[in-house]
Motif scaffolding. Sequence first.
Motif, PDB file in Angstrom:
ATOM      1  N   LEU A 177     -29.911 -23.014 -37.346  1.00 49.33           N
ATOM      2  CA  LEU A 177     -30.428 -22.682 -36.019  1.00 49.33           C
ATOM      3  C   LEU A 177     -31.851 -23.196 -35.894  1.00 49.33           C
ATOM      4  O   LEU A 177     -32.731 -22.806 -36.655  1.00 49.33           O
ATOM      5  N   VAL A 178     -32.071 -24.090 -34.939  1.00 51.66           N
ATOM      6  CA  VAL A 178     -33.424 -24.576 -34.649  1.00 51.66           C
ATOM      7  C   VAL A 178     -34.086 -23.667 -33.625  1.00 51.66           C
ATOM      8  O   VAL A 178     -35.201 -23.192 -33.819  1.00 51.66           O
ATOM      9  N   GLU A 179     -33.368 -23.420 -32.539  1.00 55.12           N
ATOM     10  CA  GLU A 179     -33.896 -22.524 -31.516  1.00 55.12           C
ATOM     11  C   GLU A 179     -32.760 -22.003 -30.657  1.00 55.12           C
ATOM     12  O   GLU A 179     -31.815 -22.736 -30.341  1.00 55.12           O
ATOM     13  N   PHE A 180     -32.833 -20.722 -30.319  1.00 57.76           N
ATOM     14  CA  PHE A 180     -31.888 -20.088 -29.401  1.00 57.76           C
ATOM     15  C   PHE A 180     -32.557 -19.969 -28.041  1.00 57.76           C
ATOM     16  O   PHE A 180     -33.683 -19.481 -27.929  1.00 57.76           O
ATOM     17  N   PHE A 181     -31.855 -20.426 -27.009  1.00 64.99           N
ATOM     18  CA  PHE A 181     -32.370 -20.344 -25.645  1.00 64.99           C
ATOM     19  C   PHE A 181     -31.528 -19.340 -24.870  1.00 64.99           C
ATOM     20  O   PHE A 181     -30.324 -19.547 -24.689  1.00 64.99           O
ATOM     21  N   GLU A 182     -32.129 -18.262 -24.426  1.00 73.40           N
ATOM     22  CA  GLU A 182     -31.398 -17.216 -23.720  1.00 73.40           C
ATOM     23  C   GLU A 182     -30.875 -17.722 -22.386  1.00 73.40           C
ATOM     24  O   GLU A 182     -31.569 -18.437 -21.655  1.00 73.40           O
ATOM     25  N   ALA A 183     -29.638 -17.348 -22.055  1.00 75.30           N
ATOM     26  CA  ALA A 183     -29.016 -17.783 -20.808  1.00 75.30           C
ATOM     27  C   ALA A 183     -29.590 -17.032 -19.615  1.00 75.30           C
ATOM     28  O   ALA A 183     -30.253 -15.994 -19.756  1.00 75.30           O
ATOM     29  N   GLU A 184     -29.297 -17.551 -18.455  1.00 71.00           N
ATOM     30  CA  GLU A 184     -29.743 -16.937 -17.209  1.00 71.00           C
ATOM     31  C   GLU A 184     -29.237 -15.493 -17.105  1.00 71.00           C
ATOM     32  O   GLU A 184     -28.174 -15.161 -17.611  1.00 71.00           O
ATOM     33  N   GLU A 185     -29.983 -14.675 -16.414  1.00 73.04           N
ATOM     34  CA  GLU A 185     -29.716 -13.240 -16.373  1.00 73.04           C
ATOM     35  C   GLU A 185     -28.304 -12.921 -15.892  1.00 73.04           C
ATOM     36  O   GLU A 185     -27.669 -11.981 -16.380  1.00 73.04           O
ATOM     37  N   TYR A 186     -27.782 -13.680 -14.935  1.00 67.66           N
ATOM     38  CA  TYR A 186     -26.478 -13.332 -14.372  1.00 67.66           C
ATOM     39  C   TYR A 186     -25.331 -13.511 -15.356  1.00 67.66           C
ATOM     40  O   TYR A 186     -24.216 -13.030 -15.120  1.00 67.66           O
ATOM     41  N   HIS A 187     -25.569 -14.188 -16.482  1.00 66.13           N
ATOM     42  CA  HIS A 187     -24.528 -14.332 -17.497  1.00 66.13           C
ATOM     43  C   HIS A 187     -24.450 -13.117 -18.420  1.00 66.13           C
ATOM     44  O   HIS A 187     -23.437 -12.928 -19.101  1.00 66.13           O
ATOM     45  N   HIS A 188     -25.493 -12.307 -18.472  1.00 67.00           N
ATOM     46  CA  HIS A 188     -25.537 -11.193 -19.410  1.00 67.00           C
ATOM     47  C   HIS A 188     -24.528 -10.117 -19.014  1.00 67.00           C
ATOM     48  O   HIS A 188     -24.487  -9.671 -17.870  1.00 67.00           O
ATOM     49  N   ASP A 189     -23.711  -9.708 -19.992  1.00 65.33           N
ATOM     50  CA  ASP A 189     -22.704  -8.670 -19.796  1.00 65.33           C
ATOM     51  C   ASP A 189     -21.789  -9.002 -18.619  1.00 65.33           C
ATOM     52  O   ASP A 189     -21.358  -8.120 -17.875  1.00 65.33           O
ATOM     53  N   ALA A 214     -18.639 -10.060 -18.350  1.00 61.84           N
ATOM     54  CA  ALA A 214     -17.274  -9.536 -18.332  1.00 61.84           C
ATOM     55  C   ALA A 214     -17.235  -8.070 -17.909  1.00 61.84           C
ATOM     56  O   ALA A 214     -16.367  -7.662 -17.121  1.00 61.84           O
ATOM     57  N   ALA A 215     -18.163  -7.283 -18.405  1.00 59.83           N
ATOM     58  CA  ALA A 215     -18.189  -5.857 -18.065  1.00 59.83           C
ATOM     59  C   ALA A 215     -18.523  -5.648 -16.589  1.00 59.83           C
ATOM     60  O   ALA A 215     -18.026  -4.701 -15.958  1.00 59.83           O
ATOM     61  N   ARG A 216     -19.339  -6.525 -16.043  1.00 60.79           N
ATOM     62  CA  ARG A 216     -19.739  -6.390 -14.641  1.00 60.79           C
ATOM     63  C   ARG A 216     -18.738  -7.020 -13.671  1.00 60.79           C
ATOM     64  O   ARG A 216     -18.788  -6.736 -12.468  1.00 60.79           O
ATOM     65  N   ASN A 217     -17.838  -7.847 -14.188  1.00 62.85           N
ATOM     66  CA  ASN A 217     -16.875  -8.547 -13.332  1.00 62.85           C
ATOM     67  C   ASN A 217     -15.458  -8.460 -13.913  1.00 62.85           C
ATOM     68  O   ASN A 217     -14.811  -9.492 -14.141  1.00 62.85           O
TER      69      ASN A 217
END
Length: 203
Positions: free
Chosen positions: A155-167, A169-172
């Motif tokens: 792992l060189v660097e982890f880039f967090e995804a945009e907020e709307y991708h978080h959780d 499945a649970a939200r949709n």
Amino acid sequence: MALKIDPWTFPDPQTTAKTGDGLQKIVLGGGCFWCTEAVYRQLDGVLDVRPGYAGGTAATADYKTVCTGATDHVEVIEVSYDAGRIDLGQILKIFFSIAHDPTQKDRQGNDVGRQYRSAIFYADDDQRQVAEAYIRQIDGAALFEDKVQTEVVPLVEFFEAEEYHHDFAARNPMQGYIRAVSTPKVEKLKAVHGKLLKGRLAS
């Protein structure tokens, strides 16, 4: 998934992590991060799951660009877990047997492209050794009809995804892709690994 054995009998890794208890993190790529996130959020000992991108540069670490398939990024999840409650072996066992099909190259089902390739981004040499040994174990036992295609890379660097991708499945839960791809994986996890779930409640 071209698994040749019953998922209930999928073996644990023969090589175990040397790290002790406490917070550990590993980054996993196994197709759409909505689905892998949904699986790992169910597990007792998993403290957090963040969708994101790994393998490419900051300049291309956004959903629209990654979805072109023209970057080196993989859609990944960063799994933060308490190693005293769930160890790396169980994290990887779920990865190979439930979360995705590790024998598919540059795709997962109808999702096609390098961004969907199977990958383990290790944080240290201990994680690398466990992952590589487990792949050898799986291939040696011919658990799948085809060889494992999972990349094991630092792992060189982890880039967090945009907020709307978080959780997502649970939200949709009624979204078509979630119902067709994510929900069956979660239900399989509950059926096969009820003892590993938060609250120990399998359905």
